[in-house]
Design a protein around this motif. Sequence first.
Motif, PDB file in Angstrom:
ATOM      1  N   LEU A 186       1.879   6.363  -7.127  1.00 27.18           N
ATOM      2  CA  LEU A 186       0.752   7.062  -7.742  1.00 27.18           C
ATOM      3  C   LEU A 186       0.806   8.555  -7.448  1.00 27.18           C
ATOM      4  O   LEU A 186       0.267   9.364  -8.198  1.00 27.18           O
ATOM      5  CB  LEU A 186      -0.573   6.475  -7.237  1.00 27.18           C
ATOM      6  CG  LEU A 186      -0.841   5.026  -7.661  1.00 27.18           C
ATOM      7  CD1 LEU A 186      -2.152   4.525  -7.073  1.00 27.18           C
ATOM      8  CD2 LEU A 186      -0.867   4.897  -9.180  1.00 27.18           C
ATOM      9  N   ARG A 187       1.481   8.899  -6.375  1.00 35.12           N
ATOM     10  CA  ARG A 187       1.564  10.304  -5.981  1.00 35.12           C
ATOM     11  C   ARG A 187       2.507  11.075  -6.901  1.00 35.12           C
ATOM     12  O   ARG A 187       2.229  12.199  -7.288  1.00 35.12           O
ATOM     13  CB  ARG A 187       2.055  10.381  -4.530  1.00 35.12           C
ATOM     14  CG  ARG A 187       1.993  11.754  -3.928  1.00 35.12           C
ATOM     15  CD  ARG A 187       2.480  11.726  -2.500  1.00 35.12           C
ATOM     16  NE  ARG A 187       1.477  11.220  -1.569  1.00 35.12           N
ATOM     17  CZ  ARG A 187       1.709  10.959  -0.290  1.00 35.12           C
ATOM     18  NH1 ARG A 187       2.919  11.129   0.207  1.00 35.12           N
ATOM     19  NH2 ARG A 187       0.760  10.530   0.496  1.00 35.12           N
ATOM     20  N   ALA A 188       3.623  10.456  -7.263  1.00 37.61           N
ATOM     21  CA  ALA A 188       4.611  11.120  -8.131  1.00 37.61           C
ATOM     22  C   ALA A 188       5.332  10.059  -8.947  1.00 37.61           C
ATOM     23  O   ALA A 188       5.539   8.942  -8.472  1.00 37.61           O
ATOM     24  CB  ALA A 188       5.609  11.902  -7.279  1.00 37.61           C
ATOM     25  N   PRO A 189       5.730  10.402 -10.194  1.00 37.54           N
ATOM     26  CA  PRO A 189       6.451   9.412 -11.005  1.00 37.54           C
ATOM     27  C   PRO A 189       7.741   8.998 -10.313  1.00 37.54           C
ATOM     28  O   PRO A 189       8.455   9.845  -9.764  1.00 37.54           O
ATOM     29  CB  PRO A 189       6.761  10.171 -12.306  1.00 37.54           C
ATOM     30  CG  PRO A 189       5.886  11.365 -12.296  1.00 37.54           C
ATOM     31  CD  PRO A 189       5.586  11.693 -10.870  1.00 37.54           C
TER      32      PRO A 189
ATOM     33  N   VAL B  11       0.837  -1.203   0.000  1.00 36.87           N
ATOM     34  CA  VAL B  11       0.000   0.000   0.000  1.00 36.87           C
ATOM     35  C   VAL B  11       0.873   1.256   0.000  1.00 36.87           C
ATOM     36  O   VAL B  11       0.622   2.203  -0.765  1.00 36.87           O
ATOM     37  CB  VAL B  11      -0.941  -0.010   1.225  1.00 36.87           C
ATOM     38  CG1 VAL B  11      -1.549   1.372   1.463  1.00 36.87           C
ATOM     39  CG2 VAL B  11      -2.026  -1.040   1.034  1.00 36.87           C
ATOM     40  N   PHE B  12       1.913   1.268   0.814  1.00 38.66           N
ATOM     41  CA  PHE B  12       2.774   2.452   0.865  1.00 38.66           C
ATOM     42  C   PHE B  12       3.538   2.633  -0.447  1.00 38.66           C
ATOM     43  O   PHE B  12       3.741   3.755  -0.910  1.00 38.66           O
ATOM     44  CB  PHE B  12       3.739   2.373   2.051  1.00 38.66           C
ATOM     45  CG  PHE B  12       3.087   2.758   3.346  1.00 38.66           C
ATOM     46  CD1 PHE B  12       2.723   4.075   3.593  1.00 38.66           C
ATOM     47  CD2 PHE B  12       2.806   1.809   4.318  1.00 38.66           C
ATOM     48  CE1 PHE B  12       2.096   4.435   4.776  1.00 38.66           C
ATOM     49  CE2 PHE B  12       2.179   2.157   5.503  1.00 38.66           C
ATOM     50  CZ  PHE B  12       1.828   3.469   5.736  1.00 38.66           C
TER      51      PHE B  12
END
Lengths: 44, 544
Positions: free
Chosen positions: B466-469, B459-460
Motif C-alpha cells: 500500500l505504501r508503494a506499487p 501486515v508487513f
Amino acid sequence: MSTDAIMMMVVAMIVIWGGLALAIVSLVRHGAVEERTENLTRDL
Amino acid sequence: MSATAGRATAQPDQEGRRGGFSSRRVFILAAIGSAVGLGNIWRFPYVAYENGGGAFVVPYLVALLTAGIPFLLLDYAIGHRNRGSAPLSFARLRRGAEGLGWWQVGICFVIAIYYAAVIAWALRYTFFSLDEAWGADPEGFFFGEFLQAGDVEVTADVVPGVLVPLALVWLAVLAIMVLGVQRGIGATSVIFIPVLVLAFAALVVQALFLPGAADGLDALFTPDWSALTSAPVWAAAFGQIFFSLSIGFGIMITYASYVGRREDMVGSGLVVGFSNSGFELLAGIGVFAALGFMAQAGGVAVGEVASGGIGLAFIAFPTIISEAPAGALIGVLFFASLVIAGITSLVSVIEVVISAVRDKLDTSRRAATVAVVVPAALLSLALFSTTSGIYVLDVVDHFVNQYGILVVALVSMLVVAWALRALTGLGEHLNVHGRPRVGTGWRVLTSVVAPVGLALVLVFALRDDLRAPYEDYPSWLLLVFGWLLAAVLPLVGFLLARLPWRAGTHLDGPPPGSDPAAPLDVTATADPTPRDRPGSGHDEGGLR
C-alpha cells in the motif's frame, strides 16, 4: 571467516542437520505398523 | 458374516482406486520433493543475509518449531483423518468449510501455470551453461535475447525459446500425473530427490573450493544481533518457513490423504520439516560461497553482488559460471537442481487440483489429469511464453503468495481451530500412531502462535504494497493480475463448493474405515457407493 560467523554456521548445522538426524532415528525406532493393503499396491 | 466380509474390503478398495503412496518412505520423499522447491535455493539465502545473517538462525528456528512444523502437522491431520482432497477433507470437517478447500485448489492452479515457466527457463539455462550462451552480459541476455522482454504490457508475441521448453515441461508433468500417485508422483520423488541432494551437494563442494568462498560464508553467517529486535526480521523468518514448507494451501492435505491410515504422521512431519530446512541451509552455503567468489573476482563487497530470486539464478549465477573454473559443471548442477526441485514441487501443486476434480466428479485418473493439465498448460503457454511473460509472472507470483496462500492459510487455520474447534480431534488422530505425541502445546501453537506469525507477515506485506506499487509496475497490471486475481480466487472457491458431490459421497466426518486405531484385519465398514463397486472404472493408474 570471523569467529562469530563460524560459530553461527556450526550452530545452524548442528541444530538443523542434527534435528533431521534425530527425527529420522525417532521415526525409525517408533515407526508405525505399515499398512500394506492389497489394493494400495495396485498401481505399483 | 458375509456382510462383514463385504465391509472389510470396501474401504481399501475405495482407497485403492483413489491411489496412495506404497510406503512411508515414498510419502516422505514426495513431501520433501514438494517442500524443497525453487524458494529453498534462491529465496532462503538472500532472506537470511538480509535479515541479520547468522542471527537469523534464531527467529528461523523459532518459526520452524512454533509455526512451521505445527502447521504442517495440522495439514497432515486434516488430510490423513478425512482421506480426501482439500475440498473433500474440509467438507468432512464441516460442509460449510468446503469452499476453503476450493480456494486452495484455485491458488494451486494459478501457481502451477507460472511455476512451470520458471522451470522452463531453468531447463533452457541448463543447456546454456554448457557454452555460456549469455556471453559477457548475462542480464542483457536474460531480458533481451532470451525473454525478449519489452515494455511493460501484455502481449501475444510468442518467444519460441521459452515456448518449446515450457511445452516440454508440461508434457513431462502430464506424463507423471497420468501415471498416478505412486507410479507417477511417488516414483518421480524416489528417483529425483536423491539425485537433487547429490547434485546440489556436489555444487556446494565445488563452490566451497572457489577463491573468495569464505568471504561469502562470512557475509551470510556473521550475526547482526540487533536484527532480533526488529519485527520485520521475525516476519521474514515466519514468511520463509511458511512459504518454504508447502503448508496451508492443500498440498500436504492431499498428500497425507494418500498415506496408510496407521502411519506415524508426527514423526514423518518432523523428518519433512527438518529435511526442508536442512536443504535450505545447504543452499545458503552453496549460494553464498559462489557469491563470495563472484565478489572477489569483481573486486567488490559480497553485499554488492548478493541477490535472490530470478536475479540470483539467471543473472548472478551465469556471471559466476563464466568466471569460475569448471563453470559449466557448476552451471549444469545448479540449473538441473532448479529443474528437479521445481518439477517435484510442480507435480504436488497440480495434484491438489487433480485430486479435487477426481473426488468431486468421480472421474478416472486419466480423465481428471487431462481435464486439469491441458487447460493449465494452454494458459501457461499463452501467458508466459510471450514477451510480457516475465512481468505477468512477477506480479502474479507476488500477489498469489502474499494475498492468496497467506490469507487462505490464516483463514483456514482460524476456522479449523476456533470456528470448528477441531484441533482436539485432529490431535487425537495424530496421537494414535504418532510419536512424539501432540497435546496442549501443539494446540496453542496452531491456534495462537502460528496465526499471529502469519498475521505479522501479512501486515508487513500489506503495508509495503500500500505504501508503494510493487516493483513500480503500472497500476492496471497490479490491479488485474494482482489484487483482482487474489480477490477472485476465494469467490470462485466458494462458488465451486456449491456444486453437488457425486451421489453417495460421505461428507459427515472421516469416512468409514479410516479409523487408525482399528485392527488391520477388520479394516472398514461399508460405504457402498457406486465407486466402490468393482469395475466402476475409477482406477488409480488409469492406464491399465
